[in-house]
Structure formats: structure tokens, C-alpha cells
Motif scaffolding. Sequence first.
Motif, PDB file in Angstrom:
ATOM      1  N   THR A  52       0.871  -1.165   0.000  1.00  0.00           N
ATOM      2  CA  THR A  52       0.000   0.000   0.000  1.00  0.00           C
ATOM      3  C   THR A  52       0.912   1.219   0.000  1.00  0.00           C
ATOM      4  N   CYS A  53       0.800   2.033  -1.022  1.00  0.00           N
ATOM      5  CA  CYS A  53       1.707   3.173  -1.142  1.00  0.00           C
ATOM      6  C   CYS A  53       0.944   4.489  -0.988  1.00  0.00           C
ATOM      7  N   ARG A  54       1.683   5.479  -0.527  1.00  0.00           N
ATOM      8  CA  ARG A  54       1.149   6.814  -0.310  1.00  0.00           C
ATOM      9  C   ARG A  54       1.892   7.749  -1.253  1.00  0.00           C
ATOM     10  N   ILE A  55       1.157   8.679  -1.863  1.00  0.00           N
ATOM     11  CA  ILE A  55       1.822   9.631  -2.758  1.00  0.00           C
ATOM     12  C   ILE A  55       2.470  10.706  -1.906  1.00  0.00           C
ATOM     13  N   ARG A  56       3.757  10.902  -2.085  1.00  0.00           N
ATOM     14  CA  ARG A  56       4.473  11.924  -1.334  1.00  0.00           C
ATOM     15  C   ARG A  56       3.940  13.300  -1.710  1.00  0.00           C
ATOM     16  N   GLY A  57       3.823  14.185  -0.721  1.00  0.00           N
ATOM     17  CA  GLY A  57       3.216  15.495  -0.932  1.00  0.00           C
ATOM     18  C   GLY A  57       3.828  16.295  -2.061  1.00  0.00           C
ATOM     19  N   LYS A  58       5.142  16.168  -2.221  1.00  0.00           N
ATOM     20  CA  LYS A  58       5.834  16.957  -3.235  1.00  0.00           C
ATOM     21  C   LYS A  58       5.343  16.634  -4.647  1.00  0.00           C
ATOM     22  N   ILE A  59       5.024  15.351  -4.906  1.00  0.00           N
ATOM     23  CA  ILE A  59       4.566  15.014  -6.257  1.00  0.00           C
ATOM     24  C   ILE A  59       3.052  14.896  -6.341  1.00  0.00           C
ATOM     25  N   LYS A  60       2.369  14.956  -5.194  1.00  0.00           N
ATOM     26  CA  LYS A  60       0.916  14.805  -5.198  1.00  0.00           C
ATOM     27  C   LYS A  60       0.264  15.861  -6.080  1.00  0.00           C
ATOM     28  N   ARG A  61       0.774  17.086  -5.990  1.00  0.00           N
ATOM     29  CA  ARG A  61       0.177  18.174  -6.753  1.00  0.00           C
ATOM     30  C   ARG A  61       0.762  18.290  -8.148  1.00  0.00           C
ATOM     31  N   ARG A  62       1.784  17.480  -8.442  1.00  0.00           N
ATOM     32  CA  ARG A  62       2.468  17.652  -9.714  1.00  0.00           C
ATOM     33  C   ARG A  62       2.193  16.550 -10.725  1.00  0.00           C
ATOM     34  N   MET A  63       1.925  15.348 -10.250  1.00  0.00           N
ATOM     35  CA  MET A  63       1.751  14.223 -11.172  1.00  0.00           C
ATOM     36  C   MET A  63       0.427  13.524 -10.908  1.00  0.00           C
ATOM     37  N   TRP A  64      -0.243  13.158 -11.988  1.00  0.00           N
ATOM     38  CA  TRP A  64      -1.435  12.326 -11.869  1.00  0.00           C
ATOM     39  C   TRP A  64      -0.990  10.880 -12.034  1.00  0.00           C
ATOM     40  N   ILE A  65      -1.427  10.041 -11.127  1.00  0.00           N
ATOM     41  CA  ILE A  65      -1.044   8.630 -11.199  1.00  0.00           C
ATOM     42  C   ILE A  65      -2.288   7.813 -11.527  1.00  0.00           C
ATOM     43  N   ARG A  66      -2.160   6.951 -12.530  1.00  0.00           N
ATOM     44  CA  ARG A  66      -3.282   6.137 -12.981  1.00  0.00           C
ATOM     45  C   ARG A  66      -2.937   4.657 -12.874  1.00  0.00           C
ATOM     46  N   ASP A  67      -3.945   3.807 -13.083  1.00  0.00           N
ATOM     47  CA  ASP A  67      -3.719   2.360 -13.075  1.00  0.00           C
ATOM     48  C   ASP A  67      -2.643   1.990 -14.087  1.00  0.00           C
ATOM     49  N   ASN A  68      -1.842   1.017 -13.743  1.00  0.00           N
ATOM     50  CA  ASN A  68      -0.825   0.441 -14.625  1.00  0.00           C
ATOM     51  C   ASN A  68       0.379   1.342 -14.869  1.00  0.00           C
ATOM     52  N   ASP A  69       0.479   2.479 -14.193  1.00  0.00           N
ATOM     53  CA  ASP A  69       1.658   3.328 -14.337  1.00  0.00           C
ATOM     54  C   ASP A  69       2.858   2.675 -13.655  1.00  0.00           C
ATOM     55  N   LEU A  70       4.037   2.995 -14.157  1.00  0.00           N
ATOM     56  CA  LEU A  70       5.272   2.529 -13.543  1.00  0.00           C
ATOM     57  C   LEU A  70       5.729   3.609 -12.563  1.00  0.00           C
ATOM     58  N   VAL A  71       5.942   3.210 -11.310  1.00  0.00           N
ATOM     59  CA  VAL A  71       6.317   4.182 -10.282  1.00  0.00           C
ATOM     60  C   VAL A  71       7.563   3.715  -9.535  1.00  0.00           C
ATOM     61  N   LEU A  72       8.202   4.659  -8.864  1.00  0.00           N
ATOM     62  CA  LEU A  72       9.364   4.372  -8.024  1.00  0.00           C
ATOM     63  C   LEU A  72       8.901   4.500  -6.580  1.00  0.00           C
ATOM     64  N   VAL A  73       9.082   3.446  -5.782  1.00  0.00           N
ATOM     65  CA  VAL A  73       8.615   3.480  -4.398  1.00  0.00           C
ATOM     66  C   VAL A  73       9.768   3.273  -3.426  1.00  0.00           C
ATOM     67  N   ALA A  74       9.612   3.847  -2.243  1.00  0.00           N
ATOM     68  CA  ALA A  74      10.584   3.666  -1.165  1.00  0.00           C
ATOM     69  C   ALA A  74       9.857   3.008   0.006  1.00  0.00           C
ATOM     70  N   PRO A  75      10.109   1.715   0.236  1.00  0.00           N
ATOM     71  CA  PRO A  75       9.438   1.025   1.351  1.00  0.00           C
ATOM     72  C   PRO A  75       9.819   1.640   2.695  1.00  0.00           C
ATOM     73  N   TRP A  76       8.855   1.654   3.612  1.00  0.00           N
ATOM     74  CA  TRP A  76       9.118   2.175   4.954  1.00  0.00           C
ATOM     75  C   TRP A  76      10.004   1.201   5.712  1.00  0.00           C
ATOM     76  N   ASP A  77      10.927   1.738   6.513  1.00  0.00           N
ATOM     77  CA  ASP A  77      11.830   0.885   7.283  1.00  0.00           C
ATOM     78  C   ASP A  77      11.078   0.069   8.329  1.00  0.00           C
ATOM     79  N   PHE A  78      10.130   0.732   9.007  1.00  0.00           N
ATOM     80  CA  PHE A  78       9.479   0.103  10.157  1.00  0.00           C
ATOM     81  C   PHE A  78       8.245  -0.697   9.781  1.00  0.00           C
ATOM     82  N   GLN A  79       7.759  -0.565   8.538  1.00  0.00           N
ATOM     83  CA  GLN A  79       6.569  -1.287   8.107  1.00  0.00           C
ATOM     84  C   GLN A  79       6.755  -1.602   6.627  1.00  0.00           C
ATOM     85  N   SER A  80       7.322  -2.770   6.327  1.00  0.00           N
ATOM     86  CA  SER A  80       7.777  -3.014   4.961  1.00  0.00           C
ATOM     87  C   SER A  80       6.631  -3.247   3.967  1.00  0.00           C
TER      88      SER A  80
END
Length: 107
Positions: A52-80
Amino acid sequence: MPGPKIGKKKVLSESGLKEMVLPQQGELLGRVIKLVGGDNIIVKCTDGKVRTCRIRGKIKRRMWIRDNDLVLVAPWDFQSDKADIIWRYISAHAEKMKADGLLQGLE
């Protein structure tokens, strides 16, 4: 005499996102499976996990994300099983990465 200038806020166009961001240490590529709402997105990552991923605030207002898009994610250290979305690739970059063989486990 013209009235006050009322205009739209300039949206940073996606053509300006030409630079290609490659995964750094601790970052994974993922394919968007489903948009859940509340800026949460289900992403299948290259390591085989579905997060389950969350859109970081910096790109939330800049990019629209749709189904099947390729994204770069950073897993949380404490909750993988959760991660932040750092970047969304435009289709041209996604095709190039597919050709380079970086998308093992997503096809």
C-alpha cells in the motif's frame, strides 16, 4: 482599462519531467494495480510484494497517477508492507526500462 488578471495556476507539465530517475539504494520499481482513494495506491513491486503506497506530498500536486503506471517506491523501514511513491515514469521511460530488463517480476 482591463480588469484584474485572473488566470489559472500554471501546472507543471509532464513534458518538463524529462529527467529519468533511476532507483537508488532502498528503492524499488512498481506497477500501480489499483487506486484506493485518500492518496493510497496498491502497487506490485519488483521484489514480488504488493504494498500500500502513499503519494508523497511533493509530487501529489504535480503528477497524476493512474492504473498500470510505472512508479518508483521507497518502502518504509518500520513497516515493509507500506511505501511512499517518489516518482512516476512517463510511458517513454517505462518502455526504455522494460527494454533494459529492469522490470523483472512486474510483467
